[in-house]
Motif scaffolding. Sequence first.
Motif, PDB file in Angstrom:
ATOM      1  N   VAL A 228      11.694 -17.642  18.879  1.00 35.15           N
ATOM      2  CA  VAL A 228      11.573 -17.042  20.201  1.00 35.15           C
ATOM      3  C   VAL A 228      12.667 -17.570  21.130  1.00 35.15           C
ATOM      4  CG1 VAL A 228      10.079 -16.807  22.222  1.00 35.15           C
ATOM      5  CG2 VAL A 228       9.099 -16.630  19.943  1.00 35.15           C
ATOM      6  N   THR A 229      12.960 -18.871  21.017  1.00 32.74           N
ATOM      7  CA  THR A 229      14.013 -19.448  21.845  1.00 32.74           C
ATOM      8  C   THR A 229      15.368 -18.844  21.505  1.00 32.74           C
ATOM      9  OG1 THR A 229      12.782 -21.522  22.020  1.00 32.74           O
ATOM     10  CG2 THR A 229      15.136 -21.587  22.527  1.00 32.74           C
ATOM     11  N   ASP A 230      15.657 -18.709  20.222  1.00 28.48           N
ATOM     12  CA  ASP A 230      16.938 -18.133  19.810  1.00 28.48           C
ATOM     13  C   ASP A 230      17.040 -16.660  20.191  1.00 28.48           C
ATOM     14  OD1 ASP A 230      17.550 -20.585  18.761  1.00 28.48           O
ATOM     15  OD2 ASP A 230      17.103 -20.039  16.680  1.00 28.48           O
ATOM     16  N   PRO A 235       8.147 -11.201  23.201  1.00 22.29           N
ATOM     17  CA  PRO A 235       7.885  -9.809  22.822  1.00 22.29           C
ATOM     18  C   PRO A 235       7.654  -8.863  23.980  1.00 22.29           C
ATOM     19  CG  PRO A 235       6.677 -11.313  21.382  1.00 22.29           C
ATOM     20  CD  PRO A 235       7.277 -12.143  22.482  1.00 22.29           C
ATOM     21  N   GLU A 236       7.420  -9.361  25.198  1.00 18.62           N
ATOM     22  CA  GLU A 236       7.228  -8.473  26.349  1.00 18.62           C
ATOM     23  C   GLU A 236       8.507  -8.310  27.151  1.00 18.62           C
ATOM     24  OE1 GLU A 236       3.875 -10.290  28.323  1.00 18.62           O
ATOM     25  OE2 GLU A 236       2.536  -8.800  27.451  1.00 18.62           O
ATOM     26  N   GLY A 237       9.633  -8.847  26.633  1.00 17.66           N
ATOM     27  CA  GLY A 237      10.898  -8.668  27.312  1.00 17.66           C
ATOM     28  C   GLY A 237      11.165  -9.664  28.413  1.00 17.66           C
ATOM     29  N   GLU A 238      10.262 -10.645  28.588  1.00 17.52           N
ATOM     30  CA  GLU A 238      10.473 -11.656  29.620  1.00 17.52           C
ATOM     31  C   GLU A 238      11.364 -12.769  29.058  1.00 17.52           C
ATOM     32  OE1 GLU A 238       9.490 -11.356  32.676  1.00 17.52           O
ATOM     33  OE2 GLU A 238       8.470  -9.453  32.282  1.00 17.52           O
ATOM     34  N   PRO A 239      11.997 -13.574  29.939  1.00 17.15           N
ATOM     35  CA  PRO A 239      12.794 -14.702  29.463  1.00 17.15           C
ATOM     36  C   PRO A 239      11.983 -15.605  28.553  1.00 17.15           C
ATOM     37  CG  PRO A 239      13.144 -14.357  31.809  1.00 17.15           C
ATOM     38  CD  PRO A 239      12.036 -13.432  31.397  1.00 17.15           C
ATOM     39  N   ALA A 240      12.600 -16.073  27.480  1.00 16.36           N
ATOM     40  CA  ALA A 240      11.881 -16.845  26.470  1.00 16.36           C
ATOM     41  C   ALA A 240      11.390 -18.168  27.034  1.00 16.36           C
ATOM     42  CB  ALA A 240      12.793 -17.100  25.275  1.00 16.36           C
ATOM     43  N   ARG A 241      10.172 -18.506  26.640  1.00 13.17           N
ATOM     44  CA  ARG A 241       9.632 -19.816  26.967  1.00 13.17           C
ATOM     45  C   ARG A 241       9.078 -20.436  25.691  1.00 13.17           C
ATOM     46  NH1 ARG A 241       5.443 -19.858  31.481  1.00 13.17           N
ATOM     47  NH2 ARG A 241       4.475 -18.246  30.197  1.00 13.17           N
ATOM     48  N   GLY A 242       9.794 -20.225  24.597  1.00  9.19           N
ATOM     49  CA  GLY A 242       9.299 -20.663  23.305  1.00  9.19           C
ATOM     50  C   GLY A 242       9.050 -22.147  23.222  1.00  9.19           C
ATOM     51  N   VAL A 243       9.813 -22.963  23.985  1.00 12.00           N
ATOM     52  CA  VAL A 243       9.633 -24.404  23.923  1.00 12.00           C
ATOM     53  C   VAL A 243       8.269 -24.819  24.460  1.00 12.00           C
ATOM     54  CG1 VAL A 243      12.081 -24.908  24.052  1.00 12.00           C
ATOM     55  CG2 VAL A 243      10.797 -24.636  26.156  1.00 12.00           C
ATOM     56  N   GLU A 244       7.581 -23.929  25.173  1.00 12.81           N
ATOM     57  CA  GLU A 244       6.274 -24.257  25.730  1.00 12.81           C
ATOM     58  C   GLU A 244       5.122 -23.742  24.863  1.00 12.81           C
ATOM     59  OE1 GLU A 244       6.063 -22.811  29.686  1.00 12.81           O
ATOM     60  OE2 GLU A 244       7.927 -23.733  30.322  1.00 12.81           O
ATOM     61  N   ARG A 245       5.420 -22.964  23.861  1.00  7.71           N
ATOM     62  CA  ARG A 245       4.355 -22.337  23.085  1.00  7.71           C
ATOM     63  C   ARG A 245       3.737 -23.344  22.106  1.00  7.71           C
ATOM     64  NH1 ARG A 245       2.385 -18.135  24.961  1.00  7.71           N
ATOM     65  NH2 ARG A 245       4.469 -17.261  25.205  1.00  7.71           N
ATOM     66  N   PHE A 246       2.422 -23.461  22.131  1.00  5.46           N
ATOM     67  CA  PHE A 246       1.708 -24.318  21.189  1.00  5.46           C
ATOM     68  C   PHE A 246       0.337 -23.727  20.953  1.00  5.46           C
ATOM     69  CE2 PHE A 246       0.794 -25.981  25.420  1.00  5.46           C
ATOM     70  CZ  PHE A 246      -0.578 -26.108  25.404  1.00  5.46           C
ATOM     71  N   ALA A 247      -0.408 -24.313  20.035  1.00  8.59           N
ATOM     72  CA  ALA A 247      -1.741 -23.796  19.712  1.00  8.59           C
ATOM     73  C   ALA A 247      -2.644 -24.950  19.317  1.00  8.59           C
ATOM     74  CB  ALA A 247      -1.669 -22.782  18.569  1.00  8.59           C
ATOM     75  N   THR A 248      -3.830 -24.988  19.892  1.00  9.64           N
ATOM     76  CA  THR A 248      -4.862 -25.890  19.406  1.00  9.64           C
ATOM     77  C   THR A 248      -5.584 -25.195  18.252  1.00  9.64           C
ATOM     78  OG1 THR A 248      -6.538 -25.059  20.942  1.00  9.64           O
ATOM     79  CG2 THR A 248      -5.134 -26.873  21.707  1.00  9.64           C
TER      80      THR A 248
END
Length: 408
Positions: A228-230, A235-248
Amino acid sequence: MSGTDPRSRARRQQLLRVRGRSVAWVPPLLLLVAIAAIDSNTSGEFRIISWIVLVPGIAAAICGVRGTAVFAVLALVTYIEVDAAWPHQDQTGLPDFILVAVGGALATTACAVRVREERRMLHMQDVADTTRRTVLRPMPSPWAGLEHAAVYLAADSEARVGGDFYDIQPGPHGTRVLLGDVQGKGLPAVAAAAALLGTFREAGFHEASLAAVAERLEVRMGRHRQYVTDLGEDPEGEPARGVERFATAVLVAFPPPGVPGGHIEVVNFGHEPPLVVGPSGVRALPPGDGLPLGLGGLAGPDSGVPPVRRVPLAPDETLLLVTDGVTEARDADGVFFPLREHVVLAVAADPAAAHPRHLVELVREGTLRHSTDRLADDTTIFAVRQTPPGAHQGPGEPPDRPGTPREG
């Protein structure tokens, strides 16, 4: 729930059908007749014939485009006939004629817009349902030695899909269960959940140890974040914030069907600890001491995944897993939903409440009642237990033949 919800419209349309036939035309027709009759039987000082402009307006809300157009024409013709029957000095004349004509045209246009929007929403509902069935695939019950039940409630009633995920994966090394919650909402969360489930379905089948499955999930979440960062946008066309994505998440391993158990293995990625519910009472598993999926690198390159814990589980005990839509549900005073206390009281009153199906419904009703049906987050309630000996066993998945690719 909003009035634009497709399910609300479906219920409304069902109320306007008798024996399978639409009766949506009845209310505007009755209003048309009533206005004409009242106007014809009043004095010239109290004319209400111009109110007939309401007829196509009512039709626009409940009828189709053709029906609304018919009522617009009927209203105009009725206006002309009724107004012409009065003496010239009592006729409302051209101004009201223009009002009824323009009102009918606007009502027909509004109806066309409404119908087009409803069709678009129904299409979006079909897309959301297909996405949900792809991410949260239907599972037979019992399956691979497990009885289970689940409820998923999306906080967004229009989207009907979010970042919560769960699955059962049978395999030659036992049956693995996964439940988790991706940080965030919308399509980015759905994409992350789909990536984790795809990895779980493969690793849960092929890997012999639960620690290896956990490691594969951690690696997959890191790869997804990097992708997502690269990509530069979500997927919604917004600026990537992949570094913040996590999951419990909570990862559980049950022994293969027919193998004496008494214990399960659990890996907790920073998730709310599951509850073990049985006729003898309710207890919580040890709290998750690991970081969420995707944040493992914060503890150092050699930190690894959370440890695998071996915990006892009796055959008549049910494992209850929920996402924070349950544990963080609040009432009007801001008080959190007391999940454990709610379950303890129910099981004490009726030990049969520990059955997965009853337990899931119990928690669902309690959560919705506590939050007055206003969910602030996606909510998943998942209950699973080993199938009692002698009960019907659902089909498992046969081992892969060497060299044959397999999809989850």
